[in-house]
Every structure is written in structure tokens, then in C-alpha cells.
Design an enzyme around this catalytic site. Structure first.
Site, PDB file in Angstrom:
ATOM      1  N   CYS A  13       1.357  -7.280   9.627  1.00  0.00           N
ATOM      2  CA  CYS A  13       0.344  -6.615   8.790  1.00  0.00           C
ATOM      3  C   CYS A  13       0.801  -5.220   8.390  1.00  0.00           C
ATOM      4  O   CYS A  13       1.247  -4.438   9.232  1.00  0.00           O
ATOM      5  CB  CYS A  13      -0.974  -6.550   9.558  1.00  0.00           C
ATOM      6  SG  CYS A  13      -2.270  -5.636   8.677  1.00  0.00           S
ATOM      7  N   CYS A  49     -13.940  -5.802  -0.728  1.00  0.00           N
ATOM      8  CA  CYS A  49     -13.210  -5.838   0.536  1.00  0.00           C
ATOM      9  C   CYS A  49     -12.953  -4.382   0.935  1.00  0.00           C
ATOM     10  O   CYS A  49     -12.304  -3.643   0.184  1.00  0.00           O
ATOM     11  CB  CYS A  49     -11.896  -6.593   0.347  1.00  0.00           C
ATOM     12  SG  CYS A  49     -10.869  -6.582   1.825  1.00  0.00           S
ATOM     13  N   CYS A  81      -0.654  -5.666  14.667  1.00  0.00           N
ATOM     14  CA  CYS A  81      -0.274  -7.061  14.387  1.00  0.00           C
ATOM     15  C   CYS A  81       1.062  -7.024  13.618  1.00  0.00           C
ATOM     16  O   CYS A  81       1.195  -6.270  12.636  1.00  0.00           O
ATOM     17  CB  CYS A  81      -1.359  -7.752  13.564  1.00  0.00           C
ATOM     18  SG  CYS A  81      -2.943  -7.777  14.439  1.00  0.00           S
ATOM     19  N   CYS A 119      -3.841  -6.267   2.894  1.00  0.00           N
ATOM     20  CA  CYS A 119      -4.311  -4.936   3.260  1.00  0.00           C
ATOM     21  C   CYS A 119      -3.183  -3.983   3.647  1.00  0.00           C
ATOM     22  O   CYS A 119      -2.240  -4.342   4.319  1.00  0.00           O
ATOM     23  CB  CYS A 119      -5.339  -5.018   4.379  1.00  0.00           C
ATOM     24  SG  CYS A 119      -4.916  -6.151   5.685  1.00  0.00           S
ATOM     25  N   CYS A 145      -4.185   1.572  11.225  1.00  0.00           N
ATOM     26  CA  CYS A 145      -4.769   0.651  12.204  1.00  0.00           C
ATOM     27  C   CYS A 145      -3.960   0.749  13.498  1.00  0.00           C
ATOM     28  O   CYS A 145      -2.744   0.916  13.467  1.00  0.00           O
ATOM     29  CB  CYS A 145      -4.732  -0.780  11.671  1.00  0.00           C
ATOM     30  SG  CYS A 145      -5.504  -1.979  12.776  1.00  0.00           S
ATOM     31  N   GLU A 199      -7.583   1.886   1.000  1.00  0.00           N
ATOM     32  CA  GLU A 199      -7.659   0.878  -0.056  1.00  0.00           C
ATOM     33  C   GLU A 199      -8.997   0.159  -0.026  1.00  0.00           C
ATOM     34  O   GLU A 199      -9.559  -0.052   1.042  1.00  0.00           O
ATOM     35  CB  GLU A 199      -6.571  -0.180   0.175  1.00  0.00           C
ATOM     36  CG  GLU A 199      -5.179   0.384   0.098  1.00  0.00           C
ATOM     37  CD  GLU A 199      -4.124  -0.687   0.360  1.00  0.00           C
ATOM     38  OE1 GLU A 199      -4.474  -1.882   0.431  1.00  0.00           O
ATOM     39  OE2 GLU A 199      -2.962  -0.311   0.498  1.00  0.00           O
TER      40      GLU A 199
HETATM   41  N1  SAH Z   1      -8.431  -5.880  11.821  1.00  0.00           N
HETATM   42  C1  SAH Z   1      -9.152  -6.979  11.250  1.00  0.00           C
HETATM   43  C2  SAH Z   1      -9.109  -6.976   9.711  1.00  0.00           C
HETATM   44  C3  SAH Z   1      -7.724  -7.224   9.201  1.00  0.00           C
HETATM   45  S1  SAH Z   1      -7.499  -7.750   7.544  1.00  0.00           S
HETATM   46  C4  SAH Z   1      -8.603  -8.290  11.772  1.00  0.00           C
HETATM   47  O1  SAH Z   1      -7.604  -8.269  12.485  1.00  0.00           O
HETATM   48  O2  SAH Z   1      -9.194  -9.321  11.507  1.00  0.00           O
HETATM   49  C5  SAH Z   1      -8.142  -9.364   7.435  1.00  0.00           C
HETATM   50  C6  SAH Z   1      -7.176 -10.511   7.693  1.00  0.00           C
HETATM   51  O3  SAH Z   1      -5.987 -10.422   6.912  1.00  0.00           O
HETATM   52  C7  SAH Z   1      -6.759 -10.593   9.145  1.00  0.00           C
HETATM   53  O4  SAH Z   1      -6.882 -11.910   9.597  1.00  0.00           O
HETATM   54  C8  SAH Z   1      -5.309 -10.178   9.071  1.00  0.00           C
HETATM   55  O5  SAH Z   1      -4.583 -10.687  10.171  1.00  0.00           O
HETATM   56  C9  SAH Z   1      -4.879 -10.746   7.728  1.00  0.00           C
HETATM   57  N2  SAH Z   1      -3.639 -10.180   7.210  1.00  0.00           N
HETATM   58  C10 SAH Z   1      -3.128  -8.945   7.401  1.00  0.00           C
HETATM   59  N3  SAH Z   1      -1.926  -8.823   6.811  1.00  0.00           N
HETATM   60  C11 SAH Z   1      -1.646  -9.998   6.216  1.00  0.00           C
HETATM   61  C12 SAH Z   1      -0.552 -10.512   5.451  1.00  0.00           C
HETATM   62  N4  SAH Z   1       0.496  -9.761   5.172  1.00  0.00           N
HETATM   63  N5  SAH Z   1      -0.626 -11.780   5.021  1.00  0.00           N
HETATM   64  C13 SAH Z   1      -1.691 -12.552   5.285  1.00  0.00           C
HETATM   65  N6  SAH Z   1      -2.754 -12.132   5.990  1.00  0.00           N
HETATM   66  C14 SAH Z   1      -2.742 -10.878   6.462  1.00  0.00           C
END
Ligand code: SAH
Length: 362
Positions: free
Chosen positions: A130, A116, A127, A352, A123, A103
Site C-alpha cells: 500500500c 472515498c 501493509c 490510496c 498511515c 487525498e
Molecule cells: N486502513 C484501511 C483502509 C485502507 S484503503 C484498511 O486497511 O482497510 C482500503 C483498501 O484498499 C484496503 O483493503 C487496502 O488494503 C486496499 N489497498 C491499498 N493499497 C492497494 C493497492 N495498491 N492495490 C489494491 N488495493 C489496495
């Protein structure tokens, strides 16, 4: 919101021009009797002019255009699905040469156009809230695949409406699928081209790299002394809670991440942003806010609060408006610089990994 139908075209069998190394391209040009300067010319056609065919590259000799078309495609990723939200946010699902999906998102504001981008298919960080990591990781993206996302984002209006106005990207956020610092070499290679004057002209100061917090990689990035903006995803003020939300914390721990962030600031002079996804009833209480303020006391830091975006199949929920306001107020009272991230493209699953999951599952 508008949705275009899924494009069923097969993935390209040959490489895209941005996906071959400059050595390979130089060798190819030499073997075809073309001048070395053609490489730069080709890059400008693809990155700046948004050419979609070799035939459109009118200042190249016809024979060279034909030879290029027999060996390469201009871009090897294809737009498999394109969603547009009412706020002008575009989300693209791109199909890679091996059929995998990633994406990227284009966010349009008054005087900014931000792409973005993703760095991996899936990944490995896991987390818990996510969508990107729910199915694990498949592979790293190549630098060319990272770059092609920027080309799609920049030239979308041109390709769609024949709109010839130059719609440069002003910013890049590396906040799509994947952990950027786990694919740092390929990312840096792509960002070098993005930053070049004859590339996309987006300087390091306008590029944010968001990481789960890999201390050794943060230090490596710091040592490059580039002006990239670093965002670190914290999500919890202590190790016990962070271990539950961000599994990789088990190995790293908050202390090492904060030290690495400090090192980044010392080396680059750039203030680090800490991202904190607020999960209702999990990490959004007043105690968490006070503990976070304590953790960041005396550090040059900024906090971005991100209310959780719903992910299909996950039971987490957004914080209540009151909890969000209280959390922010507590941080402010303790002298922490804080903002709530604006929600863009909510209609189109812009968090994402969500669109890809929906398509892969369907
Ligand atoms: N791997 C990187 C990039 C992730 S995406 C990182 O961990 O930072 C960027 C941000 O979006 C990260 O802070 C991630 O935790 C957040 N994110 C991912 N899924 C999410 C969701 N469902 N709601 C809100 N934020 C989210």
C-alpha cells in the site's frame, strides 16, 4: 484524463468554520452579538449550499458576514491538484492548513455518488503493498478536515462549472489514506455531521468503514450499534502469510479479528465484508482460496477481491486473469459470497496514497 495545474496558494492562516468546535463557534457568535441559531445556518451554507465565501451567505446580516470573514475562512483545506478520469472519477489532492497533503476521491456511477475519504496523513499500519504507509504516519486528521473532504467532493461540479443541480453524495467509503479505527473519535464526529439531516444527510447504512482489523476498536464501534458497514482487510488466510503482508497482524492475529467481526455482526445485524487484495504469486493460489473458504465457513460474511493496483517502486504485480477467476470460483464453490471490486479511476492513480506520494516526491 485532465489535470489542472498545482495551485500554489499558501495554506490558510485562520481556521475553517467546520474545523472549530461547536462550543467555540457558539462562544464566538455570542461574543459578536449573533443568535445561536446562526451556527446551524452557517453549517447549511457550507455543507448543503457549497458556499465558498461568507459574502455568498445572503441571509446573514452583512456585519456578521464581515466579522466572520475577519476571523475564519469558510473551508481551510485547498484543492492543490484535481485529476479527472474518463469514467467520471475525480481525485483531489487537498492541502491542509499546515501544508500537509491528503487525498480524497469522488466516484460517480449511474445512481450513486460516493466519496472515498482519508482519516490520517500517511498511515502507521505498513501493509507492504500500500502506497499510503510507505512513508509512515504524520498525524491524525481532525474531524473538520475529514468533513471538508466531503464538502469538496459534493460541491466539485458546482464550483467547477457553476452547475446548480444538487449533486448530493449518496455514499461514503472510508478507504482513503490512513487507518480509520486508529482515529475513530474524529471520524465518528465527522460522520455524525455527515449523517445529520441539516448536514449531508448520508445515513450510516450508506457509509463503509474499512479497517486493517483492530479488534478492540471493532468492538467499540459495534457497541455504538450504529448501522455503519464494516469492511475488514484480510489479504491472507493464515497468520504466517498475513504477518508478512500486514505487519500489524503480528500483534492481533486473525482469530481475534474474526471474533471481533462476529461481535460486530451480532451487535449491529450488519454483515461484514472481508477485503482481499490479490497479489500475483503471493496470496492468489488455489490453496489460499481454499484456506480462505475454510476460515470463513459458517460465518455470515462477504468477500471483496481487489486485484492489486500498481504502486510505483513496489515489485508486487496483479494476479493473472486466470488466477483471479479461479480464486473467485473456488470461494463460490465453497459457498462464500464473493465479488471482484470494479476498478475506478485507474488512469489517475486512484489507489490510496499514490497521488500524494507522486507529488511529495516531485
Ligand atoms: N486502513 C484501511 C483502509 C485502507 S484503503 C484498511 O486497511 O482497510 C482500503 C483498501 O484498499 C484496503 O483493503 C487496502 O488494503 C486496499 N489497498 C491499498 N493499497 C492497494 C493497492 N495498491 N492495490 C489494491 N488495493 C489496495
Amino acid at each position: 484524463m485532465s489535470t489542472l495545474p498545482m495551485v500554489q496558494a499558501p495554506a490558510s492562516a485562520v481556521a475553517g468554520l467546520l474545523c472549530v468546535t461547536s462550543d467555540e463557534l457558539t462562544a464566538w457568535l455570542a461574543a459578536h452579538g449573533a443568535k445561536p441559531l446562526r451556527a446551524r445556518q452557517l453549517r447549511r451554507w457550507l455543507l448543503q449550499a457549497g458556499a465558498q465565501t461568507f459574502d455568498a451567505m445572503t441571509d446573514l446580516p452583512q456585519a456578521l458576514r464581515r466579522a466572520l470573514a475577519a476571523s475564519f475562512v469558510p473551508l481551510e483545506t485547498q484543492v492543490a491538484r484535481h485529476l479527472t478520469a474518463d469514467d467520471g472519477t475525480h481525485k483531489l489532492l487537498l492541502r491542509l492548513r499546515d501544508g500537509k497533503l491528503i487525498e480524497c476521491v469522488l466516484i460517480q456511477e449511474a445512481n450513486r455518488r460516493t466519496a472515498c475519504i482519508s482519516t490520517q496523513v500517511g498511515c502507521a499500519m505498513g501493509c507492504v503493498f500500500c502506497a499510503s504507509g510507505l512513508d509512515g504516519i504524520e498525524r491524525n486528521l481532525t474531524s473538520g478536515e475529514i468533513l471538508e473532504q466531503l464538502v469538496h467532493a459534493r460541491h466539485l461540479p458546482l464550483w467547477e462549472r457553476g452547475d446548480r443541480t444538487d449533486q448530493r453524495l449518496t455514499n461514503i467509503v472510508v478507504m482513503g489514506m490512513g487507518e480509520p479505527l486508529a482515529n475513530l473519535d474524529n471520524l465518528l464526529e465527522a460522520l455524525e455531521v455527515a449523517g445529520a439531516i441539516d448536514g449531508l444527510g448520508i445515513g450510516a447504512r450508506h457509509i463503509t468503514i474499512s479497517t486493517v482489523g483492530l479488534p478492540a476498536k471493532i468492538r467499540r464501534l459495534a457497541d455504538l450499534k450504529k448501522q455503519y458497514h464494516l469492511a475488514v482487510s484480510l489479504h491472507a488466510p493464515d497468520d504466517t502469510l498475513r504477518n508478512q503482508i500486514v505487519p500489524t497482524n503480528d500483534k492481533t492475529g486473525l482469530a481475534a479479528i474474526l471474533e471481533a467481526a462476529e461481535y460486530f455482526f451480532e451487535k449491529t445485524g450488519r454483515q461484514v465484508t472481508f477485503e482481499y487484495v490479490l497479489l500475483g504469486g503471493v496470496n492468489d493460489a488455489a490453496d489460499h482460496a481454499r484456506a480462505l473458504a475454510g476460515l470463513l465457513q459458517g460465518r455470515k460474511a462477504h468477500v471483496n477481491l481487489i486485484p492489486f493496483n500498481d504502486v510505483a517502486g513496489l515489485a508486487y504485480r496483479r494476479p493473472s486473469p486466470q488466477a483471479l477467476a479461479d480464486f473467485q470460483a473456488t470461494l463460490r464453490r465453497h459457498g462464500v459470497s464473493v465479488k471482484v471490486r470494479k476498478r475506478k479511476g485507474a488512469q489517475i492513480d486512484a489507489a490510496c496514497g499514490q497521488l500524494r506520494r507522486a507529488v511529495v516526491a516531485s
